[in-house]
Scaffold this motif. Structure first.
Motif, mmCIF file in Angstrom:
data_model
loop_
_atom_site.group_PDB
_atom_site.id
_atom_site.type_symbol
_atom_site.label_atom_id
_atom_site.label_comp_id
_atom_site.label_asym_id
_atom_site.label_seq_id
_atom_site.Cartn_x
_atom_site.Cartn_y
_atom_site.Cartn_z
ATOM 1 N N UNK A 128 4.779 38.322 44.273
ATOM 2 C CA UNK A 128 4.931 36.916 43.889
ATOM 3 C C UNK A 128 6.216 36.674 43.114
ATOM 4 N N UNK A 129 6.858 37.761 42.620
ATOM 5 C CA UNK A 129 8.142 37.597 41.936
ATOM 6 C C UNK A 129 8.933 38.896 41.996
ATOM 7 N N UNK A 130 10.243 38.756 41.832
ATOM 8 C CA UNK A 130 11.157 39.885 41.768
ATOM 9 C C UNK A 130 11.808 39.870 40.394
ATOM 10 N N UNK A 131 11.815 41.007 39.708
ATOM 11 C CA UNK A 131 12.486 41.124 38.415
ATOM 12 C C UNK A 131 13.777 41.908 38.629
ATOM 13 N N UNK A 132 14.905 41.296 38.296
ATOM 14 C CA UNK A 132 16.174 41.989 38.519
ATOM 15 C C UNK A 132 16.388 43.077 37.481
ATOM 16 N N UNK A 133 16.935 44.185 37.945
ATOM 17 C CA UNK A 133 17.223 45.321 37.076
ATOM 18 C C UNK A 133 18.420 45.002 36.174
ATOM 19 N N UNK A 134 18.630 45.844 35.161
ATOM 20 C CA UNK A 134 19.741 45.641 34.231
ATOM 21 C C UNK A 134 21.072 45.457 34.958
ATOM 22 N N UNK A 135 21.761 44.402 34.600
ATOM 23 C CA UNK A 135 23.099 44.141 35.121
ATOM 24 C C UNK A 135 23.820 43.306 34.078
ATOM 25 N N UNK A 136 25.105 43.570 33.864
ATOM 26 C CA UNK A 136 25.838 42.893 32.800
ATOM 27 C C UNK A 136 26.892 41.924 33.320
ATOM 28 N N UNK A 137 26.954 41.776 34.627
ATOM 29 C CA UNK A 137 27.942 40.888 35.228
ATOM 30 C C UNK A 137 27.223 39.736 35.913
ATOM 31 N N UNK A 180 27.068 40.181 25.675
ATOM 32 C CA UNK A 180 26.456 39.205 24.781
ATOM 33 C C UNK A 180 25.457 38.400 25.588
ATOM 34 N N UNK A 181 24.210 38.308 25.155
ATOM 35 C CA UNK A 181 23.191 37.636 25.966
ATOM 36 C C UNK A 181 23.488 36.170 26.253
ATOM 37 N N UNK A 182 24.046 35.452 25.292
ATOM 38 C CA UNK A 182 24.324 34.037 25.538
ATOM 39 C C UNK A 182 25.470 33.868 26.534
ATOM 40 N N UNK A 183 26.457 34.729 26.421
ATOM 41 C CA UNK A 183 27.573 34.681 27.371
ATOM 42 C C UNK A 183 27.084 35.033 28.780
ATOM 43 N N UNK A 184 26.189 35.993 28.858
ATOM 44 C CA UNK A 184 25.642 36.392 30.154
ATOM 45 C C UNK A 184 24.876 35.234 30.787
#
Length: 285
Positions: A161-170, A236-240
């Motif tokens: 029902x959903x896909x969770x994306x793996x760690x990515x910083x770009x 930075x999470x907000x920048x991402x």
């Protein structure tokens, strides 16, 4: 507006953001101290600690009013009988959502070498789960070829029902991946996986608590994470999130929410989330 997230969209994402925690000693207390009941908390599976630790934490969180989502790592489950027992136990705890990764257990504990194997078995059971999540990879998987990963998402779309994306910083890689996903005909909603604000020394401490073998795997798999945190002007999470504006403003992308990897820095993550929501409220009132 394409390059700026609509305030209503951003508020909804932050309000509904779910947290991923590791089933270490004290993890439940950290959630209880910092996060209001009713929120979604996912619980990872560790080969070192065993699936019992994941289920125990999920049960306690559910009893305390959280929407708990345990990770059922396919390679840690022996067979259909054990899967049925786990499903019945989770149903008794009021848990109706799971996340199904393959997991790192080598060799597999039994019949399930990949998440698709478990998903197919689960479909044959009278399971209680309203939501079933699977993993997606905006960047290349470290051990599996891109075409294999892409085909696996197609094969699993009827079960998830959903896909969770793996760690990515770009964020550009994430938006490009979402576009390819939709062009390939996969319409499954996506939760954007991302770290919150992370302190390096606490991350290192958490890595050692996972277990000796798992710790080494964690550090190896997340080498890029440490590099980005240490680099001047790094992650930075907000920048991402701001960089995801084209996707977040697009109905075609079908971004359902945010999945925050807390690495058990739960109080810090919750403080950051609330602070941003307060700033949004101040601007829009």
């Amino acid at each position: 507006m394409r390059n700026k997230i609509r305030p209503s969209v951003l508020k909804a994402l932050l309000s509904g953001a779910r947290y991923e925690v590791l089933p270490t000693t004290g993890a439940v207390d950290k959630v209880l101290e910092s996060v209001a009941p009713g929120r979604t908390i996912t619980v990872t599976a560790s080969a070192a600690k065993g699936l019992e630790a994941t289920i125990d934490v999920a049960e306690v969180l559910s009893r305390n009013g959280y929407h708990a989502v345990p990770h059922l790592a396919a390679r840690m489950i022996r067979d259909a009988h054990e899967l049925r027992d786990i499903s019945d136990r989770l149903a008794a705890a009021g848990i109706d959502s799971i996340f199904v990764p393959a997991g790192d257990a080598t060799p597999p504990a039994g019949d399930f070498a990949a998440s698709l194997d478990l998903l197919r078995c689960l479909a044959e059971l009278d399971h209680p789960f309203r939501q079933i999540g699977i993993a997606g990879y905006p960047e290349s998987h470290p051990f599996i070829a891109d075409d294999v990963v892409s085909q696996a998402l197609v094969d699993k779309r009827d079960y998830a029902t959903n896909i969770v994306s793996n760690l990515c910083f770009d964020p550009k890689l994430v938006t490009g991946w979402l576009d390819r996903l939709r062009s390939a005909g996969t319409g499954t909603p996506v939760l954007i996986g991302m770290p919150g604000p992370i302190e390096r020394h606490k991350l290192l401490t958490m890595a050692t608590k996972i277990g000796l073998g798992d710790s080494a795997k964690f550090l190896a798999k997340n080498r890029r994470l440490f590099t980005r945190i240490l680099a001047p002007g790094g992650y930075g999470p907000e920048r991402f999130i701001s960089g995801l504006a084209p996707a977040l403003n697009s109905e075609r992308a079908r971004v359902q929410g945010l999945h925050l990897y807390t690495f058990n820095q739960i109080a810090e993550t919750e403080h950051w989330r609330r602070n941003w929501l307060d700033r949004l409220a101040a601007v829009t009132t």
